[in-house]
Design a protein around this motif. Sequence first.
Motif, PDB file in Angstrom:
ATOM      1  N   PRO A   1      -1.656  14.174   3.203  1.00 30.90           N
ATOM      2  CA  PRO A   1      -2.237  14.363   4.539  1.00 30.90           C
ATOM      3  C   PRO A   1      -3.746  14.536   4.496  1.00 30.90           C
ATOM      4  O   PRO A   1      -4.294  15.118   3.582  1.00 30.90           O
ATOM      5  CB  PRO A   1      -1.541  15.621   5.052  1.00 30.90           C
ATOM      6  CG  PRO A   1      -1.010  16.309   3.860  1.00 30.90           C
ATOM      7  CD  PRO A   1      -0.783  15.274   2.816  1.00 30.90           C
ATOM      8  N   SER A   2      -4.387  14.008   5.539  1.00 35.16           N
ATOM      9  CA  SER A   2      -5.842  14.093   5.618  1.00 35.16           C
ATOM     10  C   SER A   2      -6.274  15.399   6.267  1.00 35.16           C
ATOM     11  O   SER A   2      -5.460  16.276   6.553  1.00 35.16           O
ATOM     12  CB  SER A   2      -6.379  12.881   6.385  1.00 35.16           C
ATOM     13  OG  SER A   2      -5.837  12.856   7.685  1.00 35.16           O
ATOM     14  N   TRP A   3      -7.549  15.521   6.529  1.00 36.47           N
ATOM     15  CA  TRP A   3      -8.151  16.779   6.957  1.00 36.47           C
ATOM     16  C   TRP A   3      -7.553  17.399   8.216  1.00 36.47           C
ATOM     17  O   TRP A   3      -7.579  18.613   8.342  1.00 36.47           O
ATOM     18  CB  TRP A   3      -9.666  16.643   7.066  1.00 36.47           C
ATOM     19  CG  TRP A   3     -10.125  15.636   8.068  1.00 36.47           C
ATOM     20  CD1 TRP A   3     -10.384  14.312   7.837  1.00 36.47           C
ATOM     21  CD2 TRP A   3     -10.356  15.840   9.448  1.00 36.47           C
ATOM     22  NE1 TRP A   3     -10.756  13.692   8.991  1.00 36.47           N
ATOM     23  CE2 TRP A   3     -10.757  14.618  10.009  1.00 36.47           C
ATOM     24  CE3 TRP A   3     -10.277  16.948  10.284  1.00 36.47           C
ATOM     25  CZ2 TRP A   3     -11.061  14.459  11.346  1.00 36.47           C
ATOM     26  CZ3 TRP A   3     -10.590  16.787  11.626  1.00 36.47           C
ATOM     27  CH2 TRP A   3     -10.971  15.566  12.139  1.00 36.47           C
TER      28      TRP A   3
ATOM     29  N   TYR B   1      -6.862  -0.457  -4.977  1.00 38.84           N
ATOM     30  CA  TYR B   1      -6.915  -0.667  -6.428  1.00 38.84           C
ATOM     31  C   TYR B   1      -8.348  -0.692  -6.944  1.00 38.84           C
ATOM     32  O   TYR B   1      -8.707  -1.459  -7.827  1.00 38.84           O
ATOM     33  CB  TYR B   1      -6.144  -1.935  -6.834  1.00 38.84           C
ATOM     34  CG  TYR B   1      -4.718  -1.871  -6.381  1.00 38.84           C
ATOM     35  CD1 TYR B   1      -3.765  -1.180  -7.122  1.00 38.84           C
ATOM     36  CD2 TYR B   1      -4.323  -2.451  -5.189  1.00 38.84           C
ATOM     37  CE1 TYR B   1      -2.457  -1.077  -6.688  1.00 38.84           C
ATOM     38  CE2 TYR B   1      -3.009  -2.360  -4.740  1.00 38.84           C
ATOM     39  CZ  TYR B   1      -2.091  -1.670  -5.499  1.00 38.84           C
ATOM     40  OH  TYR B   1      -0.801  -1.564  -5.059  1.00 38.84           O
ATOM     41  N   GLU B   2      -9.178   0.169  -6.365  1.00 37.44           N
ATOM     42  CA  GLU B   2     -10.569   0.325  -6.787  1.00 37.44           C
ATOM     43  C   GLU B   2     -10.705   1.615  -7.589  1.00 37.44           C
ATOM     44  O   GLU B   2      -9.824   2.464  -7.577  1.00 37.44           O
ATOM     45  CB  GLU B   2     -11.484   0.392  -5.558  1.00 37.44           C
ATOM     46  CG  GLU B   2     -11.480  -0.850  -4.717  1.00 37.44           C
ATOM     47  CD  GLU B   2     -12.256  -0.696  -3.424  1.00 37.44           C
ATOM     48  OE1 GLU B   2     -12.330  -1.698  -2.693  1.00 37.44           O
ATOM     49  OE2 GLU B   2     -12.769   0.403  -3.121  1.00 37.44           O
ATOM     50  N   LYS B   3     -11.849   1.765  -8.253  1.00 31.42           N
ATOM     51  CA  LYS B   3     -12.131   2.990  -8.997  1.00 31.42           C
ATOM     52  C   LYS B   3     -12.141   4.171  -8.024  1.00 31.42           C
ATOM     53  O   LYS B   3     -12.760   4.115  -6.971  1.00 31.42           O
ATOM     54  CB  LYS B   3     -13.459   2.903  -9.722  1.00 31.42           C
ATOM     55  CG  LYS B   3     -13.727   4.103 -10.610  1.00 31.42           C
ATOM     56  CD  LYS B   3     -14.920   3.843 -11.485  1.00 31.42           C
ATOM     57  CE  LYS B   3     -15.097   4.925 -12.500  1.00 31.42           C
ATOM     58  NZ  LYS B   3     -14.144   4.891 -13.579  1.00 31.42           N
TER      59      LYS B   3
ATOM     60  N   CYS C   1     -10.825   8.901  -1.538  1.00 28.35           N
ATOM     61  CA  CYS C   1     -10.197   8.658  -2.842  1.00 28.35           C
ATOM     62  C   CYS C   1      -8.875   7.910  -2.671  1.00 28.35           C
ATOM     63  O   CYS C   1      -8.572   6.978  -3.422  1.00 28.35           O
ATOM     64  CB  CYS C   1      -9.986   9.971  -3.590  1.00 28.35           C
ATOM     65  SG  CYS C   1      -9.041  11.215  -2.678  1.00 28.35           S
ATOM     66  N   LEU C   2      -8.098   8.306  -1.677  1.00 25.81           N
ATOM     67  CA  LEU C   2      -6.814   7.644  -1.435  1.00 25.81           C
ATOM     68  C   LEU C   2      -7.007   6.205  -0.972  1.00 25.81           C
ATOM     69  O   LEU C   2      -6.252   5.309  -1.370  1.00 25.81           O
ATOM     70  CB  LEU C   2      -6.014   8.417  -0.383  1.00 25.81           C
ATOM     71  CG  LEU C   2      -5.603   9.825  -0.777  1.00 25.81           C
ATOM     72  CD1 LEU C   2      -5.003  10.551   0.415  1.00 25.81           C
ATOM     73  CD2 LEU C   2      -4.635   9.796  -1.931  1.00 25.81           C
ATOM     74  N   GLU C   3      -8.005   5.998  -0.132  1.00 26.41           N
ATOM     75  CA  GLU C   3      -8.278   4.649   0.352  1.00 26.41           C
ATOM     76  C   GLU C   3      -8.702   3.737  -0.795  1.00 26.41           C
ATOM     77  O   GLU C   3      -8.262   2.595  -0.879  1.00 26.41           O
ATOM     78  CB  GLU C   3      -9.322   4.689   1.450  1.00 26.41           C
ATOM     79  CG  GLU C   3      -8.819   5.365   2.710  1.00 26.41           C
ATOM     80  CD  GLU C   3      -9.912   5.729   3.691  1.00 26.41           C
ATOM     81  OE1 GLU C   3     -11.064   5.263   3.520  1.00 26.41           O
ATOM     82  OE2 GLU C   3      -9.616   6.484   4.625  1.00 26.41           O
TER      83      GLU C   3
ATOM     84  N   ASP D   1       0.848  -1.190   0.000  1.00 26.05           N
ATOM     85  CA  ASP D   1       0.000   0.000   0.000  1.00 26.05           C
ATOM     86  C   ASP D   1       0.886   1.244   0.000  1.00 26.05           C
ATOM     87  O   ASP D   1       1.669   1.446   0.936  1.00 26.05           O
ATOM     88  CB  ASP D   1      -0.889  -0.031   1.239  1.00 26.05           C
ATOM     89  CG  ASP D   1      -1.788   1.183   1.371  1.00 26.05           C
ATOM     90  OD1 ASP D   1      -1.758   2.059   0.485  1.00 26.05           O
ATOM     91  OD2 ASP D   1      -2.523   1.260   2.365  1.00 26.05           O
ATOM     92  N   PRO D   2       0.776   2.105  -1.016  1.00 19.45           N
ATOM     93  CA  PRO D   2       1.620   3.302  -1.066  1.00 19.45           C
ATOM     94  C   PRO D   2       1.292   4.301   0.037  1.00 19.45           C
ATOM     95  O   PRO D   2       2.088   5.185   0.331  1.00 19.45           O
ATOM     96  CB  PRO D   2       1.324   3.896  -2.446  1.00 19.45           C
ATOM     97  CG  PRO D   2      -0.012   3.364  -2.807  1.00 19.45           C
ATOM     98  CD  PRO D   2      -0.122   2.009  -2.154  1.00 19.45           C
ATOM     99  N   MET D   3       0.147   4.162   0.666  1.00 17.22           N
ATOM    100  CA  MET D   3      -0.241   5.085   1.727  1.00 17.22           C
ATOM    101  C   MET D   3       0.176   4.584   3.105  1.00 17.22           C
ATOM    102  O   MET D   3      -0.163   5.168   4.115  1.00 17.22           O
ATOM    103  CB  MET D   3      -1.760   5.297   1.716  1.00 17.22           C
ATOM    104  CG  MET D   3      -2.237   6.215   0.632  1.00 17.22           C
ATOM    105  SD  MET D   3      -1.612   7.883   0.850  1.00 17.22           S
ATOM    106  CE  MET D   3      -2.367   8.336   2.403  1.00 17.22           C
TER     107      MET D   3
END
Length: 141
Positions: A16-18, A109-111, A102-104, A4-6
């Motif tokens: 970074p998140s919110w 590897y989902e749309k 979106c990152l998750e 996982d790149p994240m």
Amino acid sequence: MPPDPMSGYSGHRMSPSWPFPDMTHVYLSQAIREQVRDGGFNVPVVAAERFATPHQAERILAQGKADLIGLCRPLLCDPDWPNKAKAEKAREIVHCTRATGCLEADSRYEKVTCSRWPEGAVVAPDPFPAEIARPSELLTT
């Protein structure tokens, strides 16, 4: 599956998140730019991540902290971000919530879609007026 790149410290710093403040990585681009210039090079340096408004981006360029501004999630959210900025219509920009859905999806590897797009949309509306964006309590401007 590839890793996982994240994952890990650098992965979470990359996008970074919110809770992170706007322009959270500008100090890095500024330091890199200073070192590059001190070394006698004129290579453009990009500041990326957490630019909510065109005003923020313009300020960083004017202060010489970077030569270019990189936008990723803001462009996924509203592909017209640069055009609206250029046309001085910043109030019409649909802002990224930075909720990381979106990152998750990407790391699985989902749309990849955006939580600000209208329900069920698989691409951003064209054009994308702010009034049709899904509201979010996480939105910061």
